[in-house]
Design an enzyme around this catalytic site. Structure first.
Site, short mmCIF file in Angstrom:
data_model
loop_
_atom_site.label_atom_id
_atom_site.label_comp_id
_atom_site.label_asym_id
_atom_site.label_seq_id
_atom_site.Cartn_x
_atom_site.Cartn_y
_atom_site.Cartn_z
NE ARG A 90 -3.19 0.46 3.12
CZ ARG A 90 -3.50 0.23 4.32
NH1 ARG A 90 -3.09 0.90 5.35
NH2 ARG A 90 -4.49 -0.82 4.51
CE1 TYR A 91 0.54 4.26 4.26
CE2 TYR A 91 0.72 2.08 5.14
CZ TYR A 91 0.38 3.25 5.25
OH TYR A 91 -0.81 3.48 5.95
NE ARG A 94 5.26 2.31 6.22
CZ ARG A 94 4.79 3.33 5.75
NH1 ARG A 94 5.45 3.76 4.63
NH2 ARG A 94 4.04 4.31 6.25
CB CYS A 103 -5.20 -15.61 15.83
SG CYS A 103 -5.02 -14.65 14.46
CB CYS A 107 -9.35 -10.28 18.26
SG CYS A 107 -7.81 -10.88 18.81
CB CYS A 110 -9.98 -10.06 13.79
SG CYS A 110 -8.43 -10.22 12.52
NE ARG A 112 -5.09 -8.26 7.24
CZ ARG A 112 -4.02 -7.73 8.16
NH1 ARG A 112 -3.65 -8.47 9.01
NH2 ARG A 112 -3.79 -6.70 7.99
CG ASP A 271 -9.74 -0.95 10.35
OD1 ASP A 271 -9.38 0.39 10.30
OD2 ASP A 271 -8.69 -1.69 10.46
CG ASP A 308 -5.51 1.38 8.15
OD1 ASP A 308 -5.29 2.30 7.05
OD2 ASP A 308 -4.99 0.55 8.65
CE LYS A 315 -1.71 0.94 10.08
NZ LYS A 315 -1.28 0.59 8.69
#
Ligand SMILES: *Cc1c(COP(=O)(O)O)cnc(C)c1O
Ligand code: SF4
Length: 349
Positions: A90-91, A94, A103, A107, A110, A112, A271, A308, A315
């Site tokens: 995206r950037y 990075r 995981c 959570c 989450c 994702r 998000d 985000d 971000k």
């Protein structure tokens, strides 16, 4: 000490186990679990004190997850920004490299959620190889964030091989690992793991704690092991309704993080992820919380409150505004609200 994998084996993953261990009777949750996987391991289960407490809310499914008509599957446009599956570029300098779909706990909030812990997130030797090929032919990527899922759920040897391959790409300067394991399964952080990780410096870890009750003696030991391995530790907290959306909880959490040598990095606005709308707070809540922290605690303990941007626009910091007027003098509020003046230096930028 029990091996981390044995602890993980004992996780609650089904509705009947949830009923048994947490006395949770709501058949609607069966359907929630069929859509979005559940994993509550015995360590995190033990930290839950009462129904609906801040740790419960993060771990136990809620029927609201299937009643979300506002949020969308992939709010950050990750799939569109993936030149190869599971690598988000995206950037300019990075990239985010997803290396596992597992995981230590799923959570409920989450980002994702659309794929984590399911076959919808397909990771294989082939996808990993394609990721490495992309990194090799894209030398402008200097900083690789390994994430998932949780990379520290990989076996030591698998992780070591992955890091060896990354380090064989000379254009990659910084390696970062995003992991919630210090919070959700701290016994995964072993001396053996740290001895592997520290061979790959500069290597940073950003972990994820959301509530002061998660800063346990076990979590402190895990972070001490990592910090003693020379690994700088940051924290990416998510602001969550009913979990941590008030200034005193965030203040206590940020102080507690510094005590275990973790530097607060981001505080994220939740998000727009489908199935998580019940966790979202107004953006003003986060800005007010940061305003409350400034001056009261060390700048070292103050994260950047960030949103985000939908669609993968990146971000953006959402900061409290101290400036009252610009001009020959800058007029602003001090942290405790006094009006201050600073004479400008002349020529503007
Ligand atoms: C968050 C994120 C990064 C890293 O952002 P930093 O501000 O450098 O921490 C990189 N790539 C993607 C796709 C991200 O979501
Ligand atoms: S540990 Fe991270 S990736 Fe895994 S479920 Fe929690 S928030 Fe999602």
């Amino acid at each position: 000490m029990t091996h981390w994998k044995d602890i993980l084996q004992e996780s609650i993953t089904t509705y009947s186990a949830l009923q048994k261990h947490l006395d949770c009777n709501n058949t609607a949750l069966k359907e929630v679990i069929a859509n979005f996987p559940m994993r509550i391991n015995p360590y995190f289960l033990n930290l839950i004190k009462t129904p609906d407490d801040p740790l419960w809310k993060q771990a136990v499914p809620d029927s609201a997850e299937l009643e979300d008509s506002i949020c969308i599957e992939d709010p950050l446009g990750e799939e569109n920004l993936s030149p190869v599956p599971n690598l988000v570029h995206r950037y300019p300098d990075r990239a985010l490299f997803l290396v596992t779909n597992q995981c230590a706990m799923y959570c409920r909030f989450c980002t994702r959620k659309r794929k984590v812990g399911t076959e919808r997130m397909h990771i294989s030797d082939d996808t990993i190889r394609a990721g490495f090929d992309y990194l090799r032919k894209t030398p402008e990527i200097k900083d690789v964030l390994i994430s998932g899922g949780d990379p520290l759920l990989l076996e030591d040897e698998v992780l070591e091989n992955l890091l060896l391959t990354l380090r064989s790409i000379p254009t990659i300067e910084i390696i970062r690992i995003g992991t919630r394991v210090p919070c959700t399964l701290p016994m995964r952080i072993t001396k053996r793991l740290v001895d592997i990780l520290k061979k790959f410096h500069p290597l940073f870890i950003n972990t994820h704690f959301n509530h002061p009750d998660e800063i346990t003696p076990e979590a402190a030991i895990a972070c001490a092991l990592l910090a003693d391995g020379g690994i700088p530790l940051g924290c990416q907290t998510v602001l969550l309704k009913g979990v941590n959306d008030n200034p005193s909880i965030i203040l206590d959490l940020m102080r507690a993080l510094l005590r275990i040598r973790v530097k607060p990095y981001y505080l994220f606005q939740a998000d727009l992820t489908r199935g998580t709308n019940h966790f979202r707070t107004p953006t003003d809540r986060g800005i007010t919380i940061i305003r409350h922290l400034i001056g009261k605690i060390s700048g070292m303990a103050i994260p950047t409150f960030a949103l985000d941007a939908p669609g993968g626009k990146g971000k953006i910091p959402l900061s409290p505004d101290f400036i009252l007027a610009r001009g020959e003098n800058l007029v602003f509020n001090s942290y405790c609200g006094e009006v201050c003046t600073y004479p400008e230096a002349g020529e503007a930028f």
